[in-house]
Motif scaffolding. Structure first.
Motif, short mmCIF file in Angstrom:
data_model
loop_
_atom_site.label_atom_id
_atom_site.label_comp_id
_atom_site.label_asym_id
_atom_site.label_seq_id
_atom_site.Cartn_x
_atom_site.Cartn_y
_atom_site.Cartn_z
N LYS A 1 9.68 34.57 27.91
CA LYS A 1 10.98 35.17 27.21
C LYS A 1 11.38 36.17 28.89
N ARG A 2 10.03 36.34 28.91
CA ARG A 2 10.84 37.14 30.31
C ARG A 2 11.59 36.13 31.35
N ASN B 1 4.99 40.25 37.63
CA ASN B 1 4.86 42.18 37.52
C ASN B 1 4.87 42.69 38.37
N ARG C 1 8.19 42.87 40.26
CA ARG C 1 9.36 43.41 39.37
C ARG C 1 8.73 44.77 40.44
N ASP D 1 19.41 50.69 33.36
CA ASP D 1 17.68 50.88 33.84
C ASP D 1 17.15 50.20 35.04
N MET E 1 14.42 49.15 35.46
CA MET E 1 12.77 48.35 35.61
C MET E 1 13.48 47.02 34.95
N GLU E 2 14.99 46.63 34.10
CA GLU E 2 14.92 45.73 34.20
C GLU E 2 15.65 45.13 35.13
N THR E 3 16.54 46.51 35.62
CA THR E 3 16.99 45.26 37.17
C THR E 3 16.16 44.56 38.43
N GLU F 1 13.19 43.62 37.60
CA GLU F 1 12.56 42.43 36.69
C GLU F 1 13.47 41.09 37.56
N LYS F 2 15.01 41.81 37.03
CA LYS F 2 15.81 40.19 36.49
C LYS F 2 16.61 40.10 38.56
N THR G 1 19.60 35.80 35.72
CA THR G 1 20.80 36.83 35.21
C THR G 1 21.26 37.40 36.16
N VAL H 1 23.07 40.81 37.99
CA VAL H 1 23.03 42.32 37.88
C VAL H 1 24.75 42.94 38.16
#
Length: 402
Positions: free
Chosen positions: A81-82, A222, A225, A243, A245-247, A249-250, A397, A399
């Motif tokens: 999912k990640r 991890n 990120r 966000d 953390m989300e950025t 990650e992407k 994805t 950004v």
């Protein structure tokens, strides 16, 4: 045999609480421990016995296998999912133990199964039928092998899905296995074996995380990120992001994917955290930065839908370079679809980003005559659209802020 070893290993070293909390990590630990003990003949016999019981549907053995499988799949779903990956079905070769016995019967009926002096079952794959090349499909105790279960899986998947093409993606050490698999399917009379393909990938060398030498995908995700968050925090140009953390990650995932897909999939390569996370150069970070910059340019000019654009205004060499490159997109997609190599798309997107970055500097929208400004904005919108589309094809994805 390997699953038999894991089963015996869990009986000897396993912990049910650890299995629930961290299944992949714990099963790996058990597997390492039991392989050290497997030099002992008694352990090997226990592993064979465990596997035989599994094929005979012994209740206790089957129950343990189902636990391993269910906990593992839950972990796969969570980690995939990640990556933005979803599978409609999980059915590995171990799912086909029962059907593998039907395959052995079928091979026997077709006169393809031969018995050796040791009692193993083989299929002759040599051109002259002199056993100079063969594949072992049955152990001496009658249990199936990896290839037997893969044969059962291929047949079942065709019956269930009537697929056009079946693509196996595994590491290149299994190339011979899949050559044998497709050859046996042809010998069995399945013409659709011609539509089976093996896409192999090489080894990633030199990758380490802070947790050590043995690499788990989640550790890598991890770590990338965490490193991206540090890089973003230390960069003065980083804007206030909703966000972080989300950025991180992407962008981190883009860095990993581009480093992985830049060369031939089957080539080994040396991994470098520093190289992967560079904000300039041929990296996923640079693709994300370019996309965010072009998105920001669109927002600055109201995100308007442009109509009646006079592209004849775009006479500058930097504008023509971007236009000509955009025209190649279809050709690049077709090439990747033919040889199943993402490197063509990666190379195309990196070049597009470099051309767009140059054009962004030399072809200002703000302060230009309205007709020219519209044409340039349209060019940048097209570049961003193709860049985003290509990134998504690679599993990235895009950004909009960095």
């Amino acid at each position: 045999m390997q699953f038999g070893l894991l089963g015996v290993g869990f009986q000897r070293f396993g912990n049910k609480d650890k299995l629930k909390s961290s299944p992949l990590q714990h099963l790996f630990e058990v597997y390492v421990q039991i392989n050290k003990a497997a030099e002992d003949e008694n352990t090997k016999e226990l592993a064979k016995d465990f596997f035989r019981k599994l094929e005979e549907h012994d209740e206790q053995t089957l129950s343990l296998w189902k636990q391993f499988r269910n906990f593992s799949i839950e972990e796969y779903v969570r980690i995939y999912k990640r990556l933005g990956v979803h599978f409609d079905e999980y059915s590995g070769e171990s799912f086909y133990q029962e059907k593998s016995q039907e395959v052995l019967k079928l091979l026997e009926e077709k006169g393809l199964l031969q018995k050796t002096i040791k009692g193993t079952g083989i299929v002759d794959l040599s051109e002259k039928k002199d056993l100079s090349l063969f594949s072992t499909v049955m152990r001496s105790d009658g249990t199936s092998l990896y290839i037997t279960r893969d044969l059962a899986a291929a047949i079942d998947r065709m019956n269930k899905h009537s697929w056009d093409t079946m693509i196996y993606v595994t590491d290149k050490s299994q190339s011979n296995h899949f050559q044998h698999l497709f050859q046996i399917l042809k010998l069995m009379g399945y013409d659709w074996a011609e539509r089976c393909q093996h896409v192999s990938f090489g080894l990633v060398q030199g990758m380490k995380t802070r947790r050590g030498e043995v690499i788990f995908l989640e550790d890598v995700l991890n770590e990338v990120r965490s490193r991206m968050l540090q890089n973003m925090a230390s960069t003065k140009t980083t804007k206030e992001i909703e966000d972080p953390m989300e950025t991180a990650e992407k962008v981190g995932l883009a860095a990993l994917i581009i480093q992985d897909f830049r060369g031939l999939l089957s080539s080994d390569y040396q991994f470098s955290w520093d190289r992967a996370l560079q904000s300039r150069g041929d990296t996923g970070v640079f693709l994300q930065y370019t996309h965010a910059r072009l998105h920001s340019l669109e927002q600055m000019h109201g995100n308007e839908q442009l109509t009646d654009v006079n592209v004849a205004c775009l006479q500058e060499p930097d504008a023509i370079s971007v236009l000509q490159h955009l025209l190649r997109y279809d050709e690049v997609l077709y090439r990747s679809s033919q040889d199943l190599q993402p490197k063509h798309i990666v190379s195309y997107l990196l070049t597009l980003s470099h051309l767009a970055a140059v054009a962004h500097k030399t072809l200002p929208v703000k302060g230009s005559a309205p007709e020219l400004a519209q044409a340039r904005l349209c060019l940048f919108q097209a570049a961003r659209s193709v860049l985003a589309n290509g990134m998504k094809l690679l599993g990235i994805t895009p950004v909009t802020q960095m």
